[in-house]
Design a protein around this motif. Structure first.
Motif, PDB file in Angstrom:
ATOM      1  N   SER A 646     -10.849   3.057  35.498  1.00 12.48           N
ATOM      2  CA  SER A 646     -11.762   2.368  34.570  1.00 12.48           C
ATOM      3  C   SER A 646     -11.478   2.669  33.105  1.00 12.48           C
ATOM      4  CB  SER A 646     -13.202   2.768  34.879  1.00 12.48           C
ATOM      5  OG  SER A 646     -13.408   4.146  34.581  1.00 12.48           O
ATOM      6  N   THR A 674     -16.178  -5.250  42.873  1.00 10.01           N
ATOM      7  CA  THR A 674     -15.579  -3.935  42.618  1.00 10.01           C
ATOM      8  C   THR A 674     -14.569  -3.942  41.483  1.00 10.01           C
ATOM      9  OG1 THR A 674     -15.830  -3.485  44.978  1.00 10.01           O
ATOM     10  CG2 THR A 674     -14.413  -1.993  43.726  1.00 10.01           C
ATOM     11  N   LEU A 675     -13.767  -4.997  41.396  1.00 11.46           N
ATOM     12  CA  LEU A 675     -12.695  -5.023  40.401  1.00 11.46           C
ATOM     13  C   LEU A 675     -13.205  -5.060  38.967  1.00 11.46           C
ATOM     14  CD1 LEU A 675     -10.020  -7.396  41.995  1.00 11.46           C
ATOM     15  CD2 LEU A 675      -9.853  -4.931  41.602  1.00 11.46           C
ATOM     16  N   GLU A 676     -14.481  -5.337  38.771  1.00 13.62           N
ATOM     17  CA  GLU A 676     -15.007  -5.388  37.412  1.00 13.62           C
ATOM     18  C   GLU A 676     -15.024  -4.015  36.733  1.00 13.62           C
ATOM     19  OE1 GLU A 676     -18.639  -7.423  36.803  1.00 13.62           O
ATOM     20  OE2 GLU A 676     -18.048  -9.209  37.953  1.00 13.62           O
ATOM     21  N   LYS A 678     -12.500  -2.062  36.731  1.00 10.49           N
ATOM     22  CA  LYS A 678     -11.139  -1.818  36.245  1.00 10.49           C
ATOM     23  C   LYS A 678     -11.050  -2.042  34.735  1.00 10.49           C
ATOM     24  CE  LYS A 678      -8.015  -4.988  36.603  1.00 10.49           C
ATOM     25  NZ  LYS A 678      -7.466  -5.125  35.234  1.00 10.49           N
ATOM     26  N   CYS A 684      -2.260  -4.082  35.879  1.00  8.21           N
ATOM     27  CA  CYS A 684      -2.275  -3.505  37.210  1.00  8.21           C
ATOM     28  C   CYS A 684      -1.275  -4.163  38.138  1.00  8.21           C
ATOM     29  CB  CYS A 684      -3.670  -3.631  37.823  1.00  8.21           C
ATOM     30  SG  CYS A 684      -4.877  -2.533  37.081  1.00  8.21           S
ATOM     31  N   LYS A 687      -4.011  -6.830  43.467  1.00  9.03           N
ATOM     32  CA  LYS A 687      -5.462  -6.712  43.571  1.00  9.03           C
ATOM     33  C   LYS A 687      -5.840  -5.791  44.727  1.00  9.03           C
ATOM     34  CE  LYS A 687      -9.472  -9.600  44.768  1.00  9.03           C
ATOM     35  NZ  LYS A 687      -9.907 -10.980  45.034  1.00  9.03           N
ATOM     36  N   VAL A 690      -5.423  -2.021  43.760  1.00  9.48           N
ATOM     37  CA  VAL A 690      -6.482  -1.544  42.873  1.00  9.48           C
ATOM     38  C   VAL A 690      -7.770  -1.340  43.653  1.00  9.48           C
ATOM     39  CG1 VAL A 690      -7.845  -2.045  40.829  1.00  9.48           C
ATOM     40  CG2 VAL A 690      -5.430  -2.670  40.883  1.00  9.48           C
ATOM     41  N   LEU A 691      -8.110  -2.306  44.515  1.00  8.34           N
ATOM     42  CA  LEU A 691      -9.312  -2.166  45.338  1.00  8.34           C
ATOM     43  C   LEU A 691      -9.229  -0.923  46.226  1.00  8.34           C
ATOM     44  CD1 LEU A 691      -9.957  -5.865  46.428  1.00  8.34           C
ATOM     45  CD2 LEU A 691     -11.500  -4.422  45.079  1.00  8.34           C
TER      46      LEU A 691
END
Length: 768
Positions: A646, A674-676, A678, A684, A687, A690-691
Motif C-alpha cells: 500500500s 481488495t486491490l484498492e 494497492k 505491479c 492482478k 497482487v491479490l
C-alpha cells in the motif's frame, strides 16, 4: 596486554594539498657537497627529492601548551607539515644550541658537524677516514645519508646514516634491534618533554635475550613487552601489525641480526611509529588531512573515565582502580598544600609515578615551562577549573554503576581472544568471529560522531556511517548512555552474533565497550532502511514490482531462518520497516536484534512482563498479555507486507471512517475491492499476484495466533502458484486513534506501564 586507542589530529587541508602536490617548485637541494653548509635561517634547509622530508633548524614545543623553546636543534620533519610532529629525527638531542648561530656543515674531512658560537658538535663519526669525495643527502624515506661518490659521480659506500641513530621515531625501513657483527643496537627513546628532545624515561627495542619480542624499558627496567613474534604478529599486541593492507612487517632473528622492521606497500603511504613521553607506541598513518593513530601500551585504559591518563602503575591500598589522574585546566587554591620538587631531571611521567605512590597526593603538574620538575598537591586542596590556566593532573574518583558493571563483566567473561580476532562463547560453543574496536577508532571512523555522518535515530540511540582506516564502510550504532535497556539490548545483539549467519540478516562486525560507551559496528547498508523508500513519495518510485517481491521474499527467508534453521530459535519481536536495511543491490537484511529472544527447541511460546516492540506491529496477545511466539513475528510480517503493497503506515488512519491500514484492508477484502489498497503509483505485476500478496498479509494478521500461518507456510504461499490459500479471518487491531495521534496507552493489568508510539520501539516494565 596492549590496549588500542585510535587518536586523530586534523590539519589544514591546504598543508596536505601542498604536501602531496608534485608540481610545486623546489628551490632547495636534497644534497650537500663537501664544503657546503646550512645556516639557521629561513629558507636554508635540505628537501628530499620528491618533497617528503625537510632538514633544518627548529625549536621544539610548538604543539605544547607552553609553546616552543628558544633552544635550537637540527632535525628532520615532514615538509609542509611542520608542526606535527616537531621532528622525526634530531641530530643534537642532548646538546641544544642556545641561539641561532648554528651551522650544519659537511666538512672537508668528510664528517658532519654542527658549528655554533659555543663550539661544535659532531654528528657523524669524527674518527672515520675517507679517501675520496662524499656527499650527504636527505632521501624520501626520511633517512639522512653520508656516502662516498665514485669517480664517475655515482653513489658509493654508505658511511653514516641517520636511520642508524634514531631518536623517538621509527620510520618505514628503519630497524629496531641488534646487529651483532657491527655492534649496532637500534632503539628509539621518548623525548624528555615536548620542548626537550633529549633521551627521556622510556626506550623501545628488541629483547636482547632469546625471545623474539619488543620491550619498552622505563628507566632501564622492563615496563612492557609485546609478546612473542609468531605468524606475523606479536602475541600481546596484534594491533601493532594489523594494517597488512598497507604495510609489510618483518622480524629477523639469526646469528648475525635480530631486528624488527616494517615497510610500506605503496610509496604514497605516510607513516611513523613514535614512542611518546607516556611510554605509549603511537603508529600513525596520514589519511588525507587526518593522522590516524593506533596506540599500544601496557596500561589498562580506565573504562569509566576516558580522560584518565593511561600509564601503568602498581596498585596500592589507596589506588585501587576506582580513581585516576585526569588532565584539567585550572589551579589548586592555596599554596600551603603545594610541594615543589625542583629537580629538572624529573619528567611529567616521573611526577605521575611519585603522585601515584603517595596516598596524600591529589594532583600534580610540571614546574617549568619545558616540562621538567614537579608541583604536587595534597590535603584538602580545592581545585578551581579555569580554561585560562594550563592543565593540572587531578585525582578523580568515580562511582561505578553496579548493574552495568556486572552486565559488562558477564559479557567480557564470555569473550575469547584469538590474536586480533574475538569469539563469543555460548555454553560449550564458540561462535562467529567479531572484532573489538576502541572508542578512539570509532570516533575517528565517524568523524567524532558528526552530524554529516549520522544516518538516523533508533529507539536506543543514533546510527552513523563510519569509514575504517582500510576504507571499509560500516554502520555504527551508539547506544544511549546510562540506559539499562540499552545495556540489555547491547548484550543481546553481541550474544546473537555467536549464533546467526544468513544473507538476509545484517552482519554485526564487532563492538566497542568502553566506560558508558556501548557501540555496535555493522556491515554498511548503502540504501539505508526500507521505510525510507516505502513512505517517501519520491523514493518509492524507484521500487518496481519485482524489487518489492524480492524484498518481501528476502524478509520471509530471514524470519524462517530465525524460527527454524538457525542453531537456536530466535523470535525477533521488533520487525518493522525501519529495521529492514537494504544493501547496494536492494537486498533486504533484518537488523536490530536487541529485543530478540532465544527460544529453547521445546518452547513454543513465552510470557513476559516486559513488553518490547512497536505499536502497529505488535500482535494482540503480545501487546495485551505479554505472550509471544513465532506467530508474533508472523503478525509483524503481515503488517509489513501490507505496508509494502500500500505504501502506507499502519499507524496512520487512511479513510474518513478513521480506519488503520489493517482495518481498511479487511473492509476492502470483505467488499471484494481488495486491490484498492494497492499503491496507485506502483507498477505491479499481474492482478492475481497482487491479490495473493494482500491475502497472505491478511492471513498473517489474524486475531488468534493459532490461525496464522508459519513462516515456512508463508514462503510456500508467496512463491507457489499452486498452494491453496484459505480465506482470512477477522484481523486484530492493536492500535487506536489516540495511539496514532501520539498519546500514551495503558495496557490492561499493567496500570503503571507506559509506551511511546508513532513507530518508535517501546519498552513496558512491570510496576514495582
Amino acid at each position: 596486554m596492549a590496549k588500542l586507542r585510535n587518536t586523530v589530529f586534523l590539519y589544514f587541508s591546504c598543508f596536505c594539498m601542498h604536501y602531496f602536490s608534485s608540481s610545486h617548485a623546489q628551490t632547495q637541494n636534497a644534497t650537500l657537497k663537501q664544503g657546503q653548509q646550512l645556516r639557521d635561517q629561513d629558507g636554508d634547509y635540505l628537501v628530499s627529492e620528491n618533497g617528503l622530508f625537510k632538514l633544518g633548524f627548529f625549536s621544539p614545543g610548538n604543539s605544547s601548551v607552553f609553546g616552543a623553546t628558544s633552544n635550537r636543534y637540527l632535525g628532520i620533519w615532514y615538509y609542509k607539515l611542520p608542526n606535527d610532529p616537531d621532528a622525526v629525527w634530531v641530530a643534537n638531542p642532548e646538546t641544544p644550541i642556545i641561539d641561532t648561530s648554528g651551522v650544519f656543515a659537511l666538512a672537508s674531512d668528510a664528517t658532519l658537524k654542527l658549528i655554533h658560537g659555543g663550539g661544535q658538535i659532531s654528528v657523524s663519526d669524527p674518527n672515520q677516514t675517507v679517501s675520496g669525495n662524499v656527499t650527504v643527502s636527505l632521501l624520501d624515506t626520511g633517512n639522512l645519508v653520508l656516502r662516498e661518490v665514485t669517480s664517475n659521480g655515482t653513489h658509493g659506500e654508505v658511511l653514516w646514516e641517520s636511520f642508524d641513530h634514531p631518536t623517538n621515531t621509527l620510520l618505514p625501513g628503519m630497524k629496531l634491534g641488534i646487529n651483532v657483527e657491527a655492534g649496532q643496537n637500534w632503539t628509539i627513546s621518548s623525548w624528555f618533554s615536548d620542548q626537550i628532545p633529549a633521551t627521556g624515561v622510556f626506550r623501545l627495542g628488541v629483547d636482547p635475550g632469546s625471545t623474539n619480542q619488543l620491550i619498552i624499558w622505563r628507566r632501564d627496567e622492563v615496563y612492557w613487552s609485546s609478546g612473542v613474534w609468531e605468524n606475523g604478529t606479536f602475541q600481546n599486541a596484534p594491533e601493532m601489525t594489523r594494517r597488512v593492507d598497507l604495510f609489510e612487517f618483518t622480524f629477523v632473528s639469526n646469528k648475525e641480526d635480530k631486528y624488527f622492521t616494517y615497510t610500506v606497500k605503496n610509496r604514497s603511504t605516510v607513516s611513523r611509529w613514535e614512542l611518546n613521553a607516556w611510554g605509549q607506541i603511537m603508529h600513525s598513518t596520514l589519511n588525507g588531512t587526518t593522522w590516524e593513530s593506533t596506540e599500544a601500551s601496557p596500561c589498562t585504559f580506565n573504562l569509566t573515565n576516558l580522560g584518565a591518563l593511561c600509564i601503568e602503575e602498581k596498585p596500592s591500598e589507596c589506588r585501587n582502580g576506582s580513581d585516576g589522574l585526569v588532565p584539567v585546566r585550572g589551579y589548586f587554591d592555596g599554596n600551603e598544600i603545594l610541594h615543589h620538587d625542583n629537580n629538572t631531571e624529573m619528567t611529567i611521567s616521573d611526577c605521575h609515578a611519585t603522585c601515584w605512590s603517595d596516598c596524600a597526593c591529589i594532583g600534580y603538574k610540571s614546574i617549568y615551562t619545558n616540562g621538567t620538575g614537579c608541583v604536587f598537591m595534597s590535603g584538602e586542596a580545592k581545585f578551581i577549573p579555569n580554561s585560562y590556566f594550563d592543565a593540572t593532573y587531578v585525582l578523580n574518583i568515580w562511582n561505578h554503576s553496579k548493574g552495568q558493571d556486572q552486565g559488562l563483566d558477564e559479557l567480557r567473561s564470555q569473550i575469547t581472544r584469538f590474536g586480533h580476532i574475538y569469539k563469543l562463547k555460548i555454553g560449550e560453543r564458540i561462535g562467529q568471529n567479531f572484532r573489538m574496536f576502541s572508542f578512539s577508532e570509532v570516533v575517528a571512523a565517524t568523524d567524532n560522531f558528526s552530524s554529516a555522518s549520522k544516518l538516523g535515530q533508533g529507539g536506543f540511540g543514533p546510527v552513523y556511517k563510519g569509514v575504517l582506516p582500510d576504507g571499509e564502510q560500516v554502520g555504527v550504532k551508539r547506544l544511549a548512555r546510562s540506559s539499562g535497556q540499552g545495556l540489555e539490548e547491547f548484550m543481546n545483539e553481541i550474544t546473537l552474533i555467536a549464533e546467526l549467519q544468513h544473507s538476509n540478516l545484517v552482519r554485526l562486525l564487532g563492538c566497542c565497550i568502553q566506560g558508558e560507551e556501548k557501540i555496535l559496528i555493522y556491515e554498511f547498508m548503502a540504501n539505508k532502511s526500507l521505510d525510507a523508500f516505502l513512505f517517501d513519495s519520491t523514493r518509492r518510485k524507484k521500487l518496481d514490482w519485482q524489487t518489492l517481491v524480492n524484498i518481501i521474499e528476502g524478509i520471509a527467508q530471514g524470519l524462517l531462518y530465525l524460527h527454524k534453521h538457525s542453531r537456536v530459535r530466535v523470535i525477533h519481536r521488533d520487525l518493522k520497516a525501519s529495521n529492514i536495511l537494504l544493501d547496494e543491490n536492494m537486498n533486504p537484511k533484518i537488523s536490530d536484534f536487541g529485543m530478540a529472544r532465544i527460544f529453547g527447541q521445546n518452547e513454543s511460546m513465552a510470557n513476559t512482563v516486559r513488553v518490547v516492540g512497536t505499536y502497529g506491529y505488535m500482535s494482540p496477545e503480545y501487546a495485551m498479555r505479554g505472550i509471544f511466539s513465532e506467530k508474533s513475528d508472523v503478525y509483524s510480517f503481515g503488517v509489513l507486507l501490507l505496508e509494502i503493497i500500500s505504501g502506507k503506515k499502519n499507524t496512520t488512519f487512511l479513510s474518513s471512517n478513521g480506519l488503520c491500514l489493517i482495518e481498511l484492508a479487511w473492509e476492502l477484502w470483505k467488499q471484494g475491492q481488495t486491490l484498492e489498497i494497492k499503491d496507485t503509483s506502483l507498477d505491479c505485476g499481474s492482478k492475481e499476484e497482487v491479490l495473493k500478496f494482500i491475502q497472505v498479509g491478511l492471513l498473517c494478521v489474524q486475531e488468534y495466533a493459532e490461525d496464522r500461518a508459519t513462516m515456512s507456510e508463508v514462503i510456500s504461499m508467496l512463491t507457489s502458484d499452486v498452494t491453496p490459500l484459505s480465506d482470512p479471518k477477522q484481523p486484530a487491531y492493536t492500535i487506536s486513534r489516540s495511539e496514532a495521534a501520539g498519546s500514551t496507552r495503558t495496557l490492561p493489568d499493567r496500570s503503571s506501564n507506559t509506551a511511546s508510539v508513532n513507530n518508535v520501539s517501546i519498552t513496558l516494565m512491570e510496576g514495582r
